[in-house]
Motif scaffolding. Structure first.
Motif, mmCIF file in Angstrom:
data_model
loop_
_atom_site.group_PDB
_atom_site.id
_atom_site.type_symbol
_atom_site.label_atom_id
_atom_site.label_comp_id
_atom_site.label_asym_id
_atom_site.label_seq_id
_atom_site.Cartn_x
_atom_site.Cartn_y
_atom_site.Cartn_z
ATOM 1 N N UNK A 1 -20.031 89.452 -8.051
ATOM 2 C CA UNK A 1 -20.543 88.848 -6.816
ATOM 3 C C UNK A 1 -20.203 89.716 -5.605
ATOM 4 N N UNK A 2 -19.012 90.315 -5.608
ATOM 5 C CA UNK A 2 -18.618 91.170 -4.484
ATOM 6 C C UNK A 2 -19.528 92.386 -4.375
ATOM 7 N N UNK A 3 -19.913 92.970 -5.514
ATOM 8 C CA UNK A 3 -20.828 94.108 -5.477
ATOM 9 C C UNK A 3 -22.201 93.684 -4.942
ATOM 10 N N UNK A 4 -22.658 92.489 -5.303
ATOM 11 C CA UNK A 4 -23.927 92.001 -4.764
ATOM 12 C C UNK A 4 -23.843 91.827 -3.249
ATOM 13 N N UNK B 1 -18.370 91.586 8.927
ATOM 14 C CA UNK B 1 -17.339 90.549 8.969
ATOM 15 C C UNK B 1 -17.757 89.341 8.134
ATOM 16 N N UNK B 2 -19.049 88.984 8.211
ATOM 17 C CA UNK B 2 -19.544 87.870 7.400
ATOM 18 C C UNK B 2 -19.428 88.181 5.908
ATOM 19 N N UNK B 3 -19.715 89.437 5.530
ATOM 20 C CA UNK B 3 -19.608 89.826 4.127
ATOM 21 C C UNK B 3 -18.160 89.751 3.647
ATOM 22 N N UNK B 4 -17.226 90.213 4.483
ATOM 23 C CA UNK B 4 -15.800 90.139 4.111
ATOM 24 C C UNK B 4 -15.373 88.689 3.931
ATOM 25 N N UNK C 1 -13.906 84.195 0.342
ATOM 26 C CA UNK C 1 -14.128 82.825 -0.126
ATOM 27 C C UNK C 1 -14.551 82.807 -1.598
ATOM 28 N N UNK C 2 -15.357 83.798 -2.004
ATOM 29 C CA UNK C 2 -15.749 83.879 -3.412
ATOM 30 C C UNK C 2 -14.540 84.127 -4.303
ATOM 31 N N UNK C 3 -13.577 84.913 -3.817
ATOM 32 C CA UNK C 3 -12.340 85.172 -4.568
ATOM 33 C C UNK C 3 -11.582 83.867 -4.810
ATOM 34 N N UNK C 4 -11.407 83.090 -3.737
ATOM 35 C CA UNK C 4 -10.691 81.815 -3.863
ATOM 36 C C UNK C 4 -11.469 80.840 -4.738
ATOM 37 N N UNK C 5 -12.798 80.829 -4.592
ATOM 38 C CA UNK C 5 -13.630 79.916 -5.375
ATOM 39 C C UNK C 5 -13.566 80.268 -6.867
ATOM 40 N N UNK C 6 -13.591 81.556 -7.174
ATOM 41 C CA UNK C 6 -13.503 81.999 -8.567
ATOM 42 C C UNK C 6 -12.167 81.604 -9.185
#
Length: 337
Positions: free
Chosen positions: A291-294, A37-40, A45-50
């Motif tokens: 970043x998502x793959x990482x 859940x934390x990863x999702x 958040x990374x999607x919105x930040x990008x």
């Protein structure tokens, strides 16, 4: 009090009957669920930040390019504005002086002076610099029929010859002191000047910079997909946003490539032009996919490590419970016999 003590005793008895190994496995599953859940959450958040970072970069770049485009055209408009109150004959007398000064303004290919009937009185270049001679040029008709208002007119992009350079016309009305129409002075602007400026920016895969008129006509685009200059695109979200707010920032569908693109637009100060820059969806979210793959790899490894440790602990506890059970059975057998 006795009832509460009885219930507490029952709860302790029930908990004591749960094997420690199963409890550890249940705890491990809960921890893995929290980790996933934390990863999702991190990926979202990374999607919105990008997206925010890309839009901010395009907005800053567009404003800077719009200002540089305006700066390169200010010198042209300064010449046009300086002669607007002169008669056509006075402007013609100034043409030799302009011919000597124009090499310092590389974006200007030539100046053209027309009288009130549309006849060419003088030009700074003998080589074809304007669109083919026609009985009535559109910018001339716009000034002649547009009243006494001092309006800077922007012409459609054109080619001086098949395969030649692309240009467009900036023009102003010539008037006598009483405001009577005396003719038009026009400057042919090299679009290659703006292409060179825009090509100095590393757009990356999928990026683009576009120069449009305020009517939606495409003046130039880097990279150039071909056969799009001079095309007027139907008014959509971009032009609606420009008319309403003076800018547009967000997602839309490119009428050129048909892709979903993120872009920002900015008006060119003092000129009926718009600069737009952006990139397609695949290029915008390329950093996010990395970043998502990482995050995925990290979550997979940490979850596997947690499950492995908990499984090892559960196995050790199960062995210990079996050993205790065998010892208890031996003890009972000794007591009984």
């Amino acid at each position: 009090m006795r009832a509460e003590a009885s219930r507490a005793s029952l709860r302790r008895s029930a908990l004591s009957r749960i094997p420690l190994g199963r409890g550890l496995i249940a705890l491990g599953l809960v921890l893995v669920g929290i980790n996933v859940a934390s990863a999702i959450w991190d990926v979202r958040k990374a999607y919105e930040r990008t997206e925010r970072r890309a839009l901010r970069d395009y907005s800053n770049m567009t404003r800077l390019l719009a200002e540089q485009t305006a700066g390169s055209l200010d010198a042209v408009d300064l010449i046009l504005h300086a002669v607007r109150t002169k008669s056509a004959a006075e402007v013609v007398a100034s043409v030799p002086k302009f011919r000597d000064e124009l090499p310092r303004i590389p974006q200007v290919a030539a100046l053209l002076v027309l009288d009130a009937q549309g006849e060419v009185l003088s030009r700074t270049s003998e080589t074809p610099a304007f669109d083919p001679d026609v009985p009535e040029r559109p910018f001339f008709a716009a000034h002649r029929d547009g009243g006494a208002a001092d309006v800077l007119r922007l012409g459609e992009p054109y080619r001086i010859a098949p395969g030649g350079q692309w240009r467009f016309v900036l023009s102003r009305r010539l008037s006598d002191p009483s405001g009577r129409f005396e003719g038009v002075v026009a400057a042919a602007i090299e679009l290659e000047t703006f292409d060179r400026l825009y090509r100095t920016i590393d757009l990356g895969d999928g990026g683009f910079i576009t120069l449009l008129s305020d009517k939606g006509t495409l003046m130039t685009r880097v990279p150039d997909p071909g056969n799009v200059r001079g095309r007027r695109f139907p008014e959509g979200r971009i032009m609606t946003g420009m008319d309403r707010d003076g800018r547009f920032e967000g997602w839309t569908t490119s009428p050129i490539s048909g892709e979903r693109v993120l872009l920002a637009t900015s008006a060119v100060r003092g000129f009926p032009l718009i600069v737009a820059s952006g990139s397609n969806e695949r290029a915008v979210f390329a950093p996010w996919r990395d970043e998502a793959w990482l995050v995925f790899d990290r979550t997979l490894l940490t979850s596997a490590a947690m499950l492995g440790l908990i499984a090892l602990a559960a196995w050790g506890l199960a062995r210990r419970e079996r050993a205790l059970a065998r010892g208890w059975r031996r003890y009972q057998a000794m007591i009984e016999h």
